[in-house]
Design a protein around this motif. Structure first.
Motif, short mmCIF file in Angstrom:
data_model
loop_
_atom_site.label_atom_id
_atom_site.label_comp_id
_atom_site.label_asym_id
_atom_site.label_seq_id
_atom_site.Cartn_x
_atom_site.Cartn_y
_atom_site.Cartn_z
N MET A 37 69.88 45.14 76.67
CA MET A 37 69.96 45.75 78.11
C MET A 37 70.30 44.82 79.24
SD MET A 37 69.39 48.90 77.29
CE MET A 37 69.13 49.58 78.42
N ALA A 38 69.86 43.53 79.07
CA ALA A 38 70.19 42.64 80.08
C ALA A 38 71.49 41.85 80.07
CB ALA A 38 69.13 41.37 80.16
N LEU A 39 72.30 42.05 78.90
CA LEU A 39 73.38 41.50 79.02
C LEU A 39 74.40 42.20 79.05
CD1 LEU A 39 72.76 39.06 75.60
CD2 LEU A 39 72.67 38.24 78.09
N ASP A 40 75.66 42.00 79.62
CA ASP A 40 76.71 42.74 80.11
C ASP A 40 78.16 41.99 79.70
OD1 ASP A 40 77.97 45.09 80.54
OD2 ASP A 40 77.96 44.68 82.68
N PHE A 41 78.35 41.94 78.50
CA PHE A 41 79.49 40.99 78.23
C PHE A 41 80.75 42.28 77.74
CE2 PHE A 41 76.44 37.86 76.66
CZ PHE A 41 76.87 36.87 77.63
N GLU A 42 81.72 41.49 77.77
CA GLU A 42 82.80 42.65 77.54
C GLU A 42 83.09 42.78 76.10
OE1 GLU A 42 87.77 42.11 78.09
OE2 GLU A 42 86.55 41.72 79.87
N HIS A 43 82.85 41.88 75.26
CA HIS A 43 82.68 42.11 74.07
C HIS A 43 81.51 42.52 73.27
CE1 HIS A 43 86.90 40.85 73.92
NE2 HIS A 43 86.64 39.58 74.71
N ALA A 44 81.02 43.45 72.68
CA ALA A 44 79.69 43.94 72.11
C ALA A 44 79.40 42.80 70.94
CB ALA A 44 79.84 45.29 71.63
N ALA A 45 80.39 42.10 70.27
CA ALA A 45 79.89 41.26 69.15
C ALA A 45 79.13 39.97 69.77
CB ALA A 45 81.16 40.69 68.45
N LEU A 46 79.47 39.54 70.98
CA LEU A 46 78.88 38.44 71.76
C LEU A 46 77.54 38.87 72.08
CD1 LEU A 46 79.11 35.42 72.52
CD2 LEU A 46 80.14 36.09 74.59
N GLU A 47 77.36 40.06 72.62
CA GLU A 47 76.01 40.54 72.99
C GLU A 47 75.10 40.57 71.96
OE1 GLU A 47 75.69 44.26 75.20
OE2 GLU A 47 77.25 43.70 76.47
N ILE A 48 75.79 41.24 70.74
CA ILE A 48 74.76 41.42 69.64
C ILE A 48 74.51 40.00 69.01
CG2 ILE A 48 74.67 42.22 67.13
CD1 ILE A 48 76.71 44.49 68.22
N PHE A 49 75.30 39.09 68.95
CA PHE A 49 75.05 37.80 68.58
C PHE A 49 74.07 37.14 69.38
CE2 PHE A 49 75.70 33.23 68.15
CZ PHE A 49 75.63 33.10 66.87
N ILE A 50 74.19 37.07 70.70
CA ILE A 50 73.17 36.48 71.58
C ILE A 50 71.77 37.02 71.31
CG2 ILE A 50 72.50 35.80 73.77
CD1 ILE A 50 75.38 35.43 74.31
N ALA A 51 71.84 38.37 71.41
CA ALA A 51 70.59 39.11 71.33
C ALA A 51 70.02 38.86 69.96
CB ALA A 51 70.69 40.53 71.71
N THR A 52 70.76 39.00 68.75
CA THR A 52 70.18 38.63 67.53
C THR A 52 69.61 37.26 67.48
OG1 THR A 52 71.65 40.29 66.66
CG2 THR A 52 70.57 38.57 65.10
N LEU A 53 70.32 36.27 68.03
CA LEU A 53 69.91 34.94 67.83
C LEU A 53 68.52 34.47 68.64
CD1 LEU A 53 70.59 31.91 67.03
CD2 LEU A 53 71.71 31.81 69.14
N THR A 54 68.71 35.11 69.96
CA THR A 54 67.34 34.98 70.74
C THR A 54 66.15 35.60 70.09
OG1 THR A 54 68.69 34.81 72.69
CG2 THR A 54 66.17 35.26 72.98
N ALA A 55 66.16 36.66 69.62
CA ALA A 55 65.14 37.53 68.90
C ALA A 55 64.65 36.79 67.71
CB ALA A 55 65.67 39.00 68.74
N ARG A 56 65.80 36.30 66.85
CA ARG A 56 65.44 35.93 65.41
C ARG A 56 64.64 34.31 65.69
NH1 ARG A 56 67.03 38.15 60.82
NH2 ARG A 56 66.76 39.93 62.14
N VAL A 57 64.87 33.59 66.49
CA VAL A 57 64.41 32.23 66.57
C VAL A 57 63.02 32.52 66.92
CG1 VAL A 57 64.33 30.16 68.12
CG2 VAL A 57 66.56 31.11 67.22
N ILE A 58 62.69 33.28 67.98
CA ILE A 58 61.43 33.49 68.38
C ILE A 58 60.58 34.20 67.37
CG2 ILE A 58 59.85 34.68 69.86
CD1 ILE A 58 62.20 34.49 72.17
N SER A 59 61.08 35.41 66.69
CA SER A 59 60.15 35.97 65.60
C SER A 59 60.26 35.20 64.33
CB SER A 59 61.01 37.47 65.40
OG SER A 59 62.25 37.38 64.68
N SER A 60 61.19 34.40 64.11
CA SER A 60 61.04 33.57 62.91
C SER A 60 60.12 32.65 62.88
CB SER A 60 62.66 33.20 62.50
OG SER A 60 62.80 32.12 63.44
N LEU A 61 59.88 32.01 63.99
CA LEU A 61 58.80 30.84 64.18
C LEU A 61 57.35 31.63 64.03
CD1 LEU A 61 58.14 27.87 64.59
CD2 LEU A 61 58.07 28.53 67.21
N ILE A 62 57.28 32.64 64.53
CA ILE A 62 55.79 33.38 64.18
C ILE A 62 55.74 33.84 62.99
CG2 ILE A 62 54.81 35.64 65.04
CD1 ILE A 62 55.98 35.36 67.78
N ASN A 63 56.77 34.32 62.25
CA ASN A 63 56.88 34.75 61.02
C ASN A 63 56.52 33.54 59.95
OD1 ASN A 63 58.56 35.84 58.30
ND2 ASN A 63 57.43 37.53 59.24
#
Length: 163
Positions: A37-63
């Motif tokens: 919701m916060a990111l607004d890139f022209e290419h959806a793939a870049l948005e998905i990658f950045i959102a996935t990377l950020t989410a996965r780094v934080i959740s994976s450390l907890i996991n």
């Protein structure tokens, strides 16, 4: 055969993994959705990658922290198991990104529907992650693990045949 599979699925470590994964999935999806919701890139793939990377780094450390002791009760060295865990996490993250990107391309999903596609994708990747964590990341050989044991001592057989 089927009863053996059902028993494994109802084992305490599998149930704990489901609980741990649900906690981390909520964290992961929340961060993914918020970043989307916060990111607004022209290419959806870049948005998905950045959102996935950020989410996965934080959740994976907890996991990792939860799974190492509470789920698998592992005594594996932290450095070795964490390296293996993050190799696995990188693989799962890249597969998640790739599969979600492909699904979004074909369905043109956006917003909450994109998050739903990620949820379904990650549920499928859950089985791969469980098996890899149990057999590779947190595996600690014990006295009954005969993977590295030679069941027969050839010297005893040779001594018997000489008699």
């Amino acid at each position: 055969m089927l009863s053996s599979i059902i028993q494994k699925c109802l084992s305490l470590d599998f149930i704990r993994l489901i609980i741990s994964s649900c906690i981390c999935m909520v964290i992961d999806l929340g961060i993914f959705h918020g970043m989307g919701m916060a990111l607004d890139f022209e290419h959806a793939a870049l948005e998905i990658f950045i959102a996935t990377l950020t989410a996965r780094v934080i959740s994976s450390l907890i996991n990792y922290v939860i799974n190492r002791k509470w789920v698998f009760g592992s005594n594996a060295a932290v450095g070795k198991s964490m390296l293996r865990y993050y190799i696995l996490a990188a693989f799962i993250m890249l597969m998640s990104w790739l599969l979600v990107t492909i699904l979004v391309y074909f369905t043109e999903a956006d917003g909450i529907y994109r998050t739903g596609l990620k949820f379904c994708t990650d549920c499928c990747l859950f089985i791969v992650s469980y098996l890899a964590q149990k057999k590779w990341v947190f595996h600690t050989p014990d006295a009954y693990d005969d993977a590295d044991l030679d069941v027969y001592d050839d010297t005893d057989i040779d001594n018997e045949s000489e008699k």
